[in-house]
Design an enzyme around this catalytic site. Structure first.
Site: not given
Length: 499
Positions: A353, A355
């Protein structure tokens, strides 16, 4: 004749599977292996990795211990020391009935068995002195256990009877087998304790300290609303002062109305605790402690005064806008952290994940990777990917091949990092419904004008850095996973960028 004790490796599959399920659920295998079987920290760390591989750590622990010719009776006694009556009841039929009373009375009854050396067949007579070669004995403090299940204490044989006379299997009352320490319920909360699933956090934390809930309550001035740093599906993050140190406290709050959603929250929090305990690096967010002693479980991190990369890219405060040297430093730090995670173990750890919201900046704007709730172990070196049953992560940062085929590899992180480079270069949002090419990746790939038009103009100069981010990013987001570089190659490329 005494009941001959079965070796661990002869334990029937059905009982072994049930035992593993019980000890895996609450991570009690760590106490069993570390405290009672005396395995060292590195061995326990290695067994923890079985969780990320989708295997049972208890199964691996029993295999390891069984290879040393340990018996089911020895395991039964260790479980009694843990007061784990649920697990004891699973294997009790493979242990002499004399020891079944341990399920009822635990350590107290074990002590009675060992102290009552004069009892034999219900009569008062001294237990015989036995001389057994050391290689045939297994140490339990001042007691030893023979391979046939008999106990020797102070060189005397402990009689094979219960305290109040011989006990037969038929006479053994079922009430003795009722566990006194059941598996915690699937859900639960209360003013005096955290959600029950988080009780296994203690066994996952290793050397990370447990912090009283009241200290965190005081650190945030009773969860002052003005101390909130952010909110998400996991709960709320507060800024606080604990031990005269600035910290960020993630208070895990139940979201959603289903047990499944709550269980997923807890699972992700435990995964994060595992990862941050096992993988320490300058570019990985430090975890200071955890709390399971209050209404909500909490994780306590280093406070990152630079904020998240997401906030810094979107800020309207001119003093908080990142310069191009700062952006390059952030990209290098993030890449360095990722390549460490991908290469430190026998199998890579895939963050899953990446980001801007999960990249945090310290006071000097150095990057640290946070939020490991979706992290998973990747394939062995002989394989390109592992197949997963469910897709996790944030859609615009995930490659189509992963979304389509559920093939998880380090190249998923590489793709996400490429999108992050595009955001560093342009400060544009990763997804805009009104844009002809909604996804930032497609917007950059299909842009017909001068690519410099997309540069974040709030930061002066930096044309070369901008172009490098775009070029390296395009390689990272290649549509075919095999054509994407490993993160160590990306790091080398970024380190060669000139401003």
């Amino acid at each position: 004749m005494p009941h001959r004790s079965m070796y661990i490796y002869h334990l029937p599959h059905s009982e072994r599977r049930e035992l593993c399920s019980i000890l895996d659920y609450s991570n009690k295998w760590e106490e069993l292996g570390g405290t009672h079987m005396k395995y060292d920290f590195l061995t326990i760390q290695g067994l923890r990795k079985e969780i990320f591989r989708g295997n049972s750590p208890t199964e691996e622990l029993l295999t390891l211990w069984g290879q040393q010719n340990h018996t089911v009776l020895e395991l039964f006694i260790l479980l009694s020391r843990m007061k784990h009556y649920q697990a004891m009841s699973v294997i009790k039929m493979h242990v002499d009935v004399t020891y079944h009373s341990l399920i009822q009375d635990g350590d107290d009854n074990l002590n009675c068995l060992l102290q009552d050396l004069a009892l034999r067949n219900g009569k008062s007579s001294p237990a015989p002195v036995v001389h057994v070669p050391e290689e045939h004995l297994v140490n339990f403090d001042d007691r030893k256990v023979l391979n046939d299940g008999r106990i020797v204490s102070n060189n005397r044989l402990v009689p094979q009877v219960a305290n109040n006379g011989p006990v037969s299997r038929e006479d053994n009352d079922e009430r003795l087998l009722k566990p006194k320490s059941p598996i915690p319920p699937r859900r639960g909360s209360g003013s005096n304790g955290p959600m029950s699933e988080m009780s296994c956090v203690a066994e996952s934390a290793g050397a990370i300290p447990q912090i009283p809930y009241e200290e965190l309550q005081n650190a945030t001035n009773n969860w002052e609303p003005s101390a909130v740093l952010g909110k998400g599906g996991f709960g709320t993050v507060f800024r606080g002062t604990w031990k005269r140190t600035q910290v960020a406290i993630k208070r895990i709050e139940q979201k959603g109305n289903t047990p499944e959603s709550h269980t997923e929250q807890i699972k992700q929090s435990i995964t994060e605790l595992h990862c941050l305990n096992a993988y320490r690096h300058d570019n990985v967010l430090p975890l200071y402690g955890y709390s399971i002693g209050g209404p909500q479980p909490c994780l306590v991190y280093q406070y990152m005064s630079g904020g998240s990369l997401e906030h810094r890219l979107r800020t309207k405060d001119p003093t908080r806008i990142l310069s191009w040297p700062q952006r390059l430093n952030v990209s290098i730090g993030t890449a360095r952290g990722l390549q460490f995670l991908h290469t430190i173990g026998e199998k890579p750890l895939i963050h899953g994940d990446i980001k801007p919201a999960n990249i945090l900046l310290d006071p000097c704007d150095n990057a640290k990777i946070g939020d490991f709730g979706l992290a998973r172990e990747g394939p062995q070196s002989d394989y390109t990917h592992v197949k997963v049953s469910r897709i996790h992560g944030t859609g615009p940062y995930l490659p189509a091949d992963y979304l389509r085929s559920k093939k998880m590899s380090t190249k998923v992180d590489t793709y996400s990092f490429g999108v992050l480079l595009f955001e560093l270069a342009t400060a544009l949002h990763v997804y805009v419904e009104q844009r002809p090419d909604k996804f930032l990746r497609d917007h950059i790939d299909n842009y017909k004008g001068d690519i410099l038009d997309l540069k974040d103009g709030r930061a002066p100069d930096g044309d070369n850095c901008f172009r490098s981010f775009i070029e390296i990013g395009k390689v990272c987001v290649n549509r075919r996973a095999k054509d994407r570089p490993e993160m160590v190659e990306v790091l080398i490329s970024l380190e060669q960028v000139s401003l």
